[in-house]
Design a protein around this motif. Structure first.
Motif, PDB file in Angstrom:
ATOM      1  N   ARG A  51       0.782  -1.063  -0.107  1.00  0.00           N
ATOM      2  CA  ARG A  51       0.004  -0.114   0.064  1.00  0.00           C
ATOM      3  C   ARG A  51       0.777   1.477   0.034  1.00  0.00           C
ATOM      4  N   GLU A  52       1.791   1.200   0.822  1.00  0.00           N
ATOM      5  CA  GLU A  52       2.613   2.499   0.758  1.00  0.00           C
ATOM      6  C   GLU A  52       3.596   2.641  -0.304  1.00  0.00           C
ATOM      7  N   ILE A  53       3.972   1.714  -0.954  1.00  0.00           N
ATOM      8  CA  ILE A  53       4.565   1.684  -2.340  1.00  0.00           C
ATOM      9  C   ILE A  53       3.663   2.241  -3.283  1.00  0.00           C
ATOM     10  N   PHE A  54       2.550   1.583  -3.578  1.00  0.00           N
ATOM     11  CA  PHE A  54       1.434   2.358  -4.281  1.00  0.00           C
ATOM     12  C   PHE A  54       1.280   3.721  -4.173  1.00  0.00           C
ATOM     13  N   LEU A  55       0.915   4.214  -2.900  1.00  0.00           N
ATOM     14  CA  LEU A  55       0.684   5.462  -2.705  1.00  0.00           C
ATOM     15  C   LEU A  55       2.085   6.368  -3.109  1.00  0.00           C
ATOM     16  N   ALA A  56       3.192   5.735  -2.685  1.00  0.00           N
ATOM     17  CA  ALA A  56       4.374   6.678  -3.095  1.00  0.00           C
ATOM     18  C   ALA A  56       4.442   6.945  -4.279  1.00  0.00           C
ATOM     19  N   VAL A  57       4.410   5.989  -5.256  1.00  0.00           N
ATOM     20  CA  VAL A  57       4.257   6.057  -6.666  1.00  0.00           C
ATOM     21  C   VAL A  57       3.310   6.848  -7.350  1.00  0.00           C
ATOM     22  N   ARG A  58       1.989   6.715  -6.938  1.00  0.00           N
ATOM     23  CA  ARG A  58       0.684   7.439  -7.555  1.00  0.00           C
ATOM     24  C   ARG A  58       0.395   8.779  -7.137  1.00  0.00           C
ATOM     25  N   LEU A  59       0.887   8.836  -5.694  1.00  0.00           N
ATOM     26  CA  LEU A  59       0.382  10.154  -4.923  1.00  0.00           C
ATOM     27  C   LEU A  59       1.481  11.088  -4.839  1.00  0.00           C
ATOM     28  N   ASP A  60       2.643  10.546  -4.429  1.00  0.00           N
ATOM     29  CA  ASP A  60       3.869  11.211  -4.307  1.00  0.00           C
ATOM     30  C   ASP A  60       4.892  11.548  -5.426  1.00  0.00           C
ATOM     31  N   GLY A  61       4.565  10.752  -6.374  1.00  0.00           N
ATOM     32  CA  GLY A  61       5.408  10.586  -7.678  1.00  0.00           C
ATOM     33  C   GLY A  61       6.777  10.273  -7.533  1.00  0.00           C
ATOM     34  N   TYR A  62       6.963   9.281  -6.627  1.00  0.00           N
ATOM     35  CA  TYR A  62       8.521   8.866  -6.511  1.00  0.00           C
ATOM     36  C   TYR A  62       8.728   7.485  -7.497  1.00  0.00           C
ATOM     37  N   SER A  63       9.860   7.389  -7.927  1.00  0.00           N
ATOM     38  CA  SER A  63      10.235   6.412  -8.745  1.00  0.00           C
ATOM     39  C   SER A  63      10.752   5.207  -8.206  1.00  0.00           C
ATOM     40  N   TYR A  64      10.497   4.278  -8.597  1.00  0.00           N
ATOM     41  CA  TYR A  64      10.734   2.791  -8.383  1.00  0.00           C
ATOM     42  C   TYR A  64      12.225   2.888  -7.790  1.00  0.00           C
ATOM     43  N   ASP A  65      13.061   3.252  -8.412  1.00  0.00           N
ATOM     44  CA  ASP A  65      14.490   3.264  -7.818  1.00  0.00           C
ATOM     45  C   ASP A  65      14.685   4.004  -6.567  1.00  0.00           C
ATOM     46  N   HIS A  66      13.842   5.151  -6.377  1.00  0.00           N
ATOM     47  CA  HIS A  66      13.809   6.042  -4.897  1.00  0.00           C
ATOM     48  C   HIS A  66      13.311   4.943  -3.866  1.00  0.00           C
ATOM     49  N   ILE A  67      12.173   4.336  -4.319  1.00  0.00           N
ATOM     50  CA  ILE A  67      11.314   3.716  -3.346  1.00  0.00           C
ATOM     51  C   ILE A  67      12.299   2.605  -3.019  1.00  0.00           C
ATOM     52  N   ALA A  68      13.160   1.815  -3.928  1.00  0.00           N
ATOM     53  CA  ALA A  68      13.808   0.554  -3.792  1.00  0.00           C
ATOM     54  C   ALA A  68      14.653   1.019  -2.682  1.00  0.00           C
ATOM     55  N   LYS A  69      15.610   2.025  -2.865  1.00  0.00           N
ATOM     56  CA  LYS A  69      16.534   2.503  -1.991  1.00  0.00           C
ATOM     57  C   LYS A  69      16.145   2.850  -0.518  1.00  0.00           C
ATOM     58  N   VAL A  70      14.910   3.508  -0.385  1.00  0.00           N
ATOM     59  CA  VAL A  70      14.256   3.841   1.065  1.00  0.00           C
ATOM     60  C   VAL A  70      13.915   2.513   1.593  1.00  0.00           C
ATOM     61  N   THR A  71      13.295   1.615   0.883  1.00  0.00           N
ATOM     62  CA  THR A  71      12.682   0.297   1.643  1.00  0.00           C
ATOM     63  C   THR A  71      13.623  -0.759   1.555  1.00  0.00           C
ATOM     64  N   GLY A  72      14.608  -0.705   1.078  1.00  0.00           N
ATOM     65  CA  GLY A  72      15.864  -1.747   0.990  1.00  0.00           C
ATOM     66  C   GLY A  72      15.285  -3.051   0.008  1.00  0.00           C
ATOM     67  N   LEU A  73      14.162  -2.809  -0.719  1.00  0.00           N
ATOM     68  CA  LEU A  73      13.813  -3.845  -1.675  1.00  0.00           C
ATOM     69  C   LEU A  73      14.478  -3.444  -3.092  1.00  0.00           C
ATOM     70  N   SER A  74      14.337  -4.446  -3.947  1.00  0.00           N
ATOM     71  CA  SER A  74      15.012  -4.311  -5.347  1.00  0.00           C
ATOM     72  C   SER A  74      13.955  -3.678  -6.023  1.00  0.00           C
ATOM     73  N   GLN A  75      14.417  -2.956  -7.208  1.00  0.00           N
ATOM     74  CA  GLN A  75      13.449  -2.408  -8.035  1.00  0.00           C
ATOM     75  C   GLN A  75      12.441  -3.479  -8.715  1.00  0.00           C
ATOM     76  N   ARG A  76      12.820  -4.684  -8.861  1.00  0.00           N
ATOM     77  CA  ARG A  76      11.876  -5.936  -9.447  1.00  0.00           C
ATOM     78  C   ARG A  76      10.803  -6.135  -8.474  1.00  0.00           C
ATOM     79  N   GLN A  77      11.198  -6.156  -7.101  1.00  0.00           N
ATOM     80  CA  GLN A  77      10.338  -6.138  -5.965  1.00  0.00           C
ATOM     81  C   GLN A  77       9.388  -5.136  -5.777  1.00  0.00           C
ATOM     82  N   VAL A  78       9.790  -3.832  -6.184  1.00  0.00           N
ATOM     83  CA  VAL A  78       8.881  -2.813  -6.108  1.00  0.00           C
ATOM     84  C   VAL A  78       7.873  -2.883  -7.221  1.00  0.00           C
ATOM     85  N   ALA A  79       8.404  -3.233  -8.442  1.00  0.00           N
ATOM     86  CA  ALA A  79       7.539  -3.248  -9.602  1.00  0.00           C
ATOM     87  C   ALA A  79       6.381  -4.458  -9.264  1.00  0.00           C
TER      88      ALA A  79
END
Length: 114
Positions: A51-79
């Motif tokens: 839910r947080e990833i979805f909202l970060a991308v759709r509402l906050d406009g963060y990139s998958y790369d940024h979210i991956a760095k913040v959460t510790g997940l890979s870009q593939r896991q974020v996708a």
């Protein structure tokens, strides 16, 4: 991505402002309250991280790369989590609010009939 109330409040305010002041040609009319309730149920049915990833991308406009760095997940896991969220929201929007295990069981039964 954050639990601080002041950041959540600012995030909600930005999202509200974007939703009430759409870009030209973007307005599709008011959303029916039942549809809003269905989307809220869909969002709440997601895991917190998804839910947080979805909202970060759709509402906050963060990139998958940024979210991956913040959460510790890979870009593939974020996708993958975004795909899960989009599929679930689409199912709920169509009126299919079954739990994920029932959806998977039905899919499995197509390939392995009794």
């Amino acid at each position: 991505m954050t639990d601080r109330p002041e950041e959540m409040e600012a995030r909600a305010k930005r999202a509200f402002e974007r939703s009430t002041d759409p870009a030209p040609g973007d307005y599709h009319g008011p959303v029916h309250p039942d549809e809003l309730a269905r989307m809220e149920r869909a969002l709440l049915s997601l895991s917190r991280t998804t839910r947080e990833i979805f909202l970060a991308v759709r509402l906050d406009g963060y990139s998958y790369d940024h979210i991956a760095k913040v959460t510790g997940l890979s870009q593939r896991q974020v996708a993958r989590r975004m795909r899960t969220a989009i599929r679930r929201l689409g199912r709920y929007r169509r009126g299919d609010e079954r739990p994920e295990w029932q959806v998977r069981l039905q899919r499995w039964r197509r390939y392995w009939p009794r």
